[in-house]
Write a protein that holds these residues in place. Sequence first.
Motif, PDB file in Angstrom:
ATOM      1  N   CYS A 148      43.683  19.564  29.397  1.00 29.20           N
ATOM      2  CA  CYS A 148      42.784  21.005  29.425  1.00 29.20           C
ATOM      3  C   CYS A 148      42.082  21.316  30.785  1.00 29.20           C
ATOM      4  O   CYS A 148      41.469  20.580  31.355  1.00 29.20           O
ATOM      5  CB  CYS A 148      41.780  20.457  28.415  1.00 29.20           C
ATOM      6  SG  CYS A 148      39.963  21.430  28.403  1.00 29.20           S
ATOM      7  N   TYR A 197      46.667  23.609  26.280  1.00 30.36           N
ATOM      8  CA  TYR A 197      46.410  22.251  26.104  1.00 30.36           C
ATOM      9  C   TYR A 197      45.299  21.729  25.332  1.00 30.36           C
ATOM     10  O   TYR A 197      45.025  20.334  25.379  1.00 30.36           O
ATOM     11  CB  TYR A 197      46.500  21.659  27.495  1.00 30.36           C
ATOM     12  CG  TYR A 197      47.782  21.640  28.332  1.00 30.36           C
ATOM     13  CD1 TYR A 197      48.908  21.536  28.043  1.00 30.36           C
ATOM     14  CD2 TYR A 197      47.672  22.309  29.625  1.00 30.36           C
ATOM     15  CE1 TYR A 197      50.059  21.758  28.842  1.00 30.36           C
ATOM     16  CE2 TYR A 197      48.581  22.477  30.564  1.00 30.36           C
ATOM     17  CZ  TYR A 197      49.798  22.397  30.174  1.00 30.36           C
ATOM     18  OH  TYR A 197      50.873  22.651  30.885  1.00 30.36           O
ATOM     19  N   ASP A 202      44.581  20.688  22.311  1.00 33.34           N
ATOM     20  CA  ASP A 202      45.227  20.082  21.142  1.00 33.34           C
ATOM     21  C   ASP A 202      44.462  20.366  20.054  1.00 33.34           C
ATOM     22  O   ASP A 202      45.090  20.572  18.931  1.00 33.34           O
ATOM     23  CB  ASP A 202      45.728  18.671  21.330  1.00 33.34           C
ATOM     24  CG  ASP A 202      46.902  18.539  22.737  1.00 33.34           C
ATOM     25  OD1 ASP A 202      47.124  19.510  23.007  1.00 33.34           O
ATOM     26  OD2 ASP A 202      47.118  17.230  22.801  1.00 33.34           O
ATOM     27  N   GLY A 232      44.657  23.567  18.855  1.00 37.98           N
ATOM     28  CA  GLY A 232      45.852  24.219  18.688  1.00 37.98           C
ATOM     29  C   GLY A 232      46.322  23.495  17.313  1.00 37.98           C
ATOM     30  O   GLY A 232      46.975  24.275  16.561  1.00 37.98           O
ATOM     31  N   TYR A 233      46.091  22.482  17.101  1.00 39.55           N
ATOM     32  CA  TYR A 233      46.519  21.783  15.823  1.00 39.55           C
ATOM     33  C   TYR A 233      45.785  22.261  14.497  1.00 39.55           C
ATOM     34  O   TYR A 233      46.640  22.883  13.448  1.00 39.55           O
ATOM     35  CB  TYR A 233      45.913  20.336  15.626  1.00 39.55           C
ATOM     36  CG  TYR A 233      46.819  19.497  16.148  1.00 39.55           C
ATOM     37  CD1 TYR A 233      48.168  19.397  16.369  1.00 39.55           C
ATOM     38  CD2 TYR A 233      46.277  18.677  17.200  1.00 39.55           C
ATOM     39  CE1 TYR A 233      48.926  18.480  17.107  1.00 39.55           C
ATOM     40  CE2 TYR A 233      46.984  17.448  17.922  1.00 39.55           C
ATOM     41  CZ  TYR A 233      48.180  17.622  18.023  1.00 39.55           C
ATOM     42  OH  TYR A 233      48.849  16.634  18.625  1.00 39.55           O
TER      43      TYR A 233
END
Lengths: 392, 286
Positions: free
Chosen positions: A77, A343, A345, A348-349
């Motif tokens: 990140c 980045y 996550d 993003g998920y």
Amino acid sequence: MVARVESKGLKRAKELYQDRPQRVKELKAEGKKVIGYLHLYPVLELLTAADLVPYAMLGDMREPITKADSCLPTIVCPFLRSIMDIGLKGRYDFLDGVVMAHMCEVGEKLAHVWRTYIHLPYSFFLDTPHATYDSAVKQHKEQLKVFKKSLESSTGKEITLEKLREAIKLHNEQRALVRELYDLRKPDPPLISGVETLQVLIATMSIPVEEGNDLLRQVISDVKVRRDGGPEKKPARLLLWGSMIDDTALVEVIESVGANLVMDDIWVGSSAYFSDVEVTEDPLDGLAYRYLMKLKCPRTFRGSAATDKKRDYMKDLEKRFGYLRDYARDWNVNGIILETIRYCDIHGYEVPGLRDYLDSVGLPNAYVEHDYSEAALAPIRTRIQGFVEVLG
Amino acid sequence: MTTENSLFFAGIDVGSTMTKVVVAGMDGEILSRVVGPTGAEHRRLANLVMEEALAKANLPFDRISYVIATGYGRINVPFADRQVTELTCHSKGIVSLFPNVRTAIDIGGQDAKGLKIRDGKLVDFVMNDRCAAGTGRFLEVIADSLSLKLDDLGSLSLKSTRKLSISNTCTVFARVEVASRLSEGEAIEDIVAGIHDAIANRVVKMAQRLGIEPDIVLTGGVAKNIGMVRAMEDNLKHKVLVPPEPLLTGALGAALLGKDFVQKAAASGQTLPIKPRKLEEARFFT
């Protein structure tokens, strides 16, 4: 010609946005101690009750990351790398300490790396659980007891029940004021822009809670009667969901392409202020519950899949994202921007499921990923402008 | 027939590599078209490309009713009346040529985009991620490493009998890979075919996020390369349609959108505000 009446509150907020530590540095000169905190999970009431000033730690997307790469991987990140970077450059040296929590994996590592490289008198790592089981709430409360004790031994003063209750009251008051401010975004056009709102919230997170409440009251009363200088009516009313935003540049892009940003679901935004702490006999119960169960950030797993025997994807999505449909209805939103920092996550998920959910309830949405860099905003502009054009 | 009352519309598409201008008439007919390199300096000099297009159409600038700028450099066109993204402009231009289009894929010099079109309207889009892999730049770099002309790459790739697999993740790495394939003695046409396939594979994967449905139209400079058209068809497992001038759809769409805006405003008795009709270069500091 009628002279333009400038809002005193907004002016003060902008000043603080541009020079965040100015007020806490004054307070330090008067002998106050200032504790930096990172993201939603450090329990601010405990800091306020310990007579410490909580100060939100933000990055600086205008400052190239040049030092942090020596102690953090480059493929994590960039917001957290930026915090480490400006920390290494001495920009957080005025702090008397930091509280970081297990916000996400990188956040957890940052807490430890920070302690290795940057030596402040106080530091605490709060190991916030990641799930919403009863046992997790109990574990969280135990963590808060350790945190409280650590603050007491560091300041040499007891955090009394009375002080903690008073702090909860003050912070709940702040949350109510922010919600009142957000109500002013409901009309069309909204009375306050997305850029101004972000400035007010960043300013509020840079000063003691009582002063933040005064600032919010001032802004609300100014904005309610503002006759000019407010946002214009625009074709799109957007909601912004996603990772951290701590600079107005991205919001400026949104508001320059035919849209008003009227609602959000981000840390420096509704996430921090839309749930209160319940007053419980032992205040730590209310705090442990609010900070784990009520805060909405995808770092906490809250799918129904965990407890339901039968798998039901749509029910799971409704449980995770139903509140966004309520926001969209109440703020009359016609499009949602899903924004993640590269980045990130945990956000993003969420994107595929969230898009499925928004599509299923008929809310147009667009996904943009950015590099947490002011220099890389041109492609974002095209995506957002294109989205606004599609909305018509 | 052009009369004193005829209206004219201009679209200028300032792409990362090429600047395109289309001047259109009241019925959407193209009166002139110009394609010139954007370049570092040319980006500031969009006015020159416009001047050329006006000269070709034999029109003074003040006869143009509306100018729309699009493309990556749209904000650097001081004489444009409005800026519209290339996503909307490409859709508009493509629909005017292929009314049944449902998926359009545009591969430009430095970006690639997929457009989902329903009933002639853009409803969703995807764009590549700030990286040259999967764009025309990838082909340029490879042509350069093989000392070939860009224009020859496509036909060369069609001569391949054994397409090689080249990784599609990074232009710089692919260049290294090409060098190592050459040193292994592989045939140039097989390497070139592999490069085309790598780009097509990457772009198709991106566009699949939209759900690809025919008719499928391919535009952008890369669509001029016959090898790329074939590679796209192989990867899509479907025929693609290519306009006669695949670079111009954005500028054409911009001109046609201008026509729509002006006619819509006129229908409700309004006049759209326009910029002074003065062609000058963009200044960064005003």
